[in-house]
Design an enzyme around this catalytic site. Structure first.
Site, PDB file in Angstrom:
ATOM      1  N   SER A 160       0.472  10.673  -7.232  1.00 56.26           N
ATOM      2  CA  SER A 160       0.988  11.380  -6.697  1.00 56.26           C
ATOM      3  C   SER A 160       1.768  12.452  -6.821  1.00 56.26           C
ATOM      4  CB  SER A 160       1.350  10.866  -4.871  1.00 56.26           C
ATOM      5  OG  SER A 160       2.100  11.951  -4.004  1.00 56.26           O
ATOM      6  N   GLY A 175     -11.077   2.858  -3.015  1.00 51.85           N
ATOM      7  CA  GLY A 175     -10.826   3.626  -1.869  1.00 51.85           C
ATOM      8  C   GLY A 175     -11.818   4.470  -2.027  1.00 51.85           C
ATOM      9  N   GLY A 180     -11.835   9.810   2.898  1.00 52.65           N
ATOM     10  CA  GLY A 180     -11.228  10.757   1.696  1.00 52.65           C
ATOM     11  C   GLY A 180     -11.637  11.180   0.580  1.00 52.65           C
ATOM     12  N   ILE A 181     -10.582  11.550  -0.700  1.00 49.33           N
ATOM     13  CA  ILE A 181     -10.740  11.522  -1.673  1.00 49.33           C
ATOM     14  C   ILE A 181     -12.093  10.909  -2.572  1.00 49.33           C
ATOM     15  CG2 ILE A 181     -10.359  12.470  -4.146  1.00 49.33           C
ATOM     16  CD1 ILE A 181      -7.267  12.719  -2.356  1.00 49.33           C
ATOM     17  N   GLY A 182     -11.933   8.916  -2.634  1.00 48.02           N
ATOM     18  CA  GLY A 182     -12.137   8.873  -2.915  1.00 48.02           C
ATOM     19  C   GLY A 182     -14.323   8.616  -2.848  1.00 48.02           C
ATOM     20  N   SER A 241     -13.949   4.889   1.014  1.00 45.53           N
ATOM     21  CA  SER A 241     -14.209   4.662   2.928  1.00 45.53           C
ATOM     22  C   SER A 241     -14.723   6.130   2.937  1.00 45.53           C
ATOM     23  CB  SER A 241     -13.845   3.604   2.997  1.00 45.53           C
ATOM     24  OG  SER A 241     -12.739   3.772   3.392  1.00 45.53           O
ATOM     25  N   TYR A 301       6.940   4.599  -0.581  1.00 45.80           N
ATOM     26  CA  TYR A 301       5.336   5.023   0.135  1.00 45.80           C
ATOM     27  C   TYR A 301       5.204   5.878  -1.902  1.00 45.80           C
ATOM     28  CZ  TYR A 301       1.210   8.229  -1.672  1.00 45.80           C
ATOM     29  OH  TYR A 301       0.190   9.077  -2.534  1.00 45.80           O
TER      30      TYR A 301
END
Ligand SMILES: NC(=O)c1ccc[n+]([C@@H]2O[C@H](COP(=O)([O-])OP(=O)(O)OC[C@H]3O[C@@H](n4cnc5c(N)ncnc54)[C@H](OP(=O)(O)O)[C@@H]3O)[C@@H](O)[C@H]2O)c1
Length: 233
Positions: free
Chosen positions: A136, A7, A11-13, A9, A152
């Site tokens: 989360s 992940g 945000g956080i990653g 690409s 989710y």
């Protein structure tokens, strides 16, 4: 160190991959479905050893891509950050089976094949390989829950329990597994979950915490589910 960030690409990653790549001793394999964004990340890292790897965790045949795209760049795995996830925000009664299945596939079940493919390359160094699962607060038992996030949150709870189970199974393999239950971070996913809301936590701040935890946390924790949130659950 050889580090895999899924992940990566956005945000956080994305921020996390950049932080790891800033250390010239690291090789960072950055995974997402979007080659253009990963190439952009590589350019931003200016000289850092970043290897874009295009893998779609919702594709049942993704295991072949792990060999071709991930293991062609590194011979061992020292840190794995399982950060990729998908979120659909819908009332329970409107959620269709395909959406639920895809969320569980990307957020949880793909981890079985992914880790099975990587296991032979883990636990080979002086320090344990550290697997950090990014979950989360919504998946933490007893935490505040929000409408629209049933599938989710349930998938994130499953990832947390998987963490405890894997720590037990891998304890003699020189591999530690921990799970960080993140609170709100201002990313595109956050905007999908809570349209119009703002939080002070930036992706960079959270990524810095995850980087530090990934580097040192295995000295203190194994099989732990750790809330990373300033608000009361
Ligand atoms: N932001 C928050 O408030 C918050 C709170 C609690 C927990 N978290 C957790 O923190 C992690 C990062 O969240 P974020 O807010 O940074 O999310 P984000 O901005 O939506 O980024 C999600 C990442 O996952 C990748 N991804 C999604 N589906 C994929 C698939 N099928 N195959 C491969 N990669 C896929 C995306 O890449 P592509 O689309 O390019 O494939 C993207 O890089 C997630 O695990 C999330 O659940 C976030």
């Amino acid at each position: 160190m050889n580090i895999i960030v899924t992940g990566a690409s956005r945000g956080i990653g994305y921020e996390l991959a950049k932080l790891f790549a800033a250390d010239p001793k690291n090789k960072v394999v950055a995974i997402s479905r979007n080659r253009l964004k990963l190439e952009h990340l590589k350019r931003e890292c200016r000289g850092g050893a970043v290897f874009p790897a295009v893998v779609d965790f919702s594709n049942k045949d993704f295991k072949r891509d792990i060999t071709l795209q991930v293991l062609s760049h590194i011979s061992t795995v020292d840190i794995l950050i399982n950060n990729a996830a998908v979120l659909v925000n819908k009332p329970f009664e409107d959620m269709v089976a395909a959406e639920v299945e895809n969320m569980f596939r990307v957020n949880v079940t793909s981890q079985f094949e992914f880790l099975q493919a990587l296991l032979p390359y883990m636990g080979k160094g002086q320090v344990p390989t550290h697997i950090v699962n990014i979950s989360s607060m919504g998946g933490l038992q007893g935490s505040m829950k929000f409408p629209g996030l049933s599938a989710y949150s349930a998938s994130k709870a499953a990832l947390a329990t998987l963490t405890e189970c894997l720590a037990e199974e891998f304890k003699d393999k020189n591999i530690s597994v921990n799970c960080l239950m993140l609170g709100a971070v201002q990313t595109e996913m956050f905007e999908e979950a809570f349209p119009g809301e703002r939080t002070e936590m930036t992706p960079l701040l959270m990524a810095a915490y995850i980087r530090d935890f990934a580097l040192t946390g295995a000295n203190f924790f194994n099989g732990k589910i750790i809330p990373v949130s300033k608000s009361t659950p």
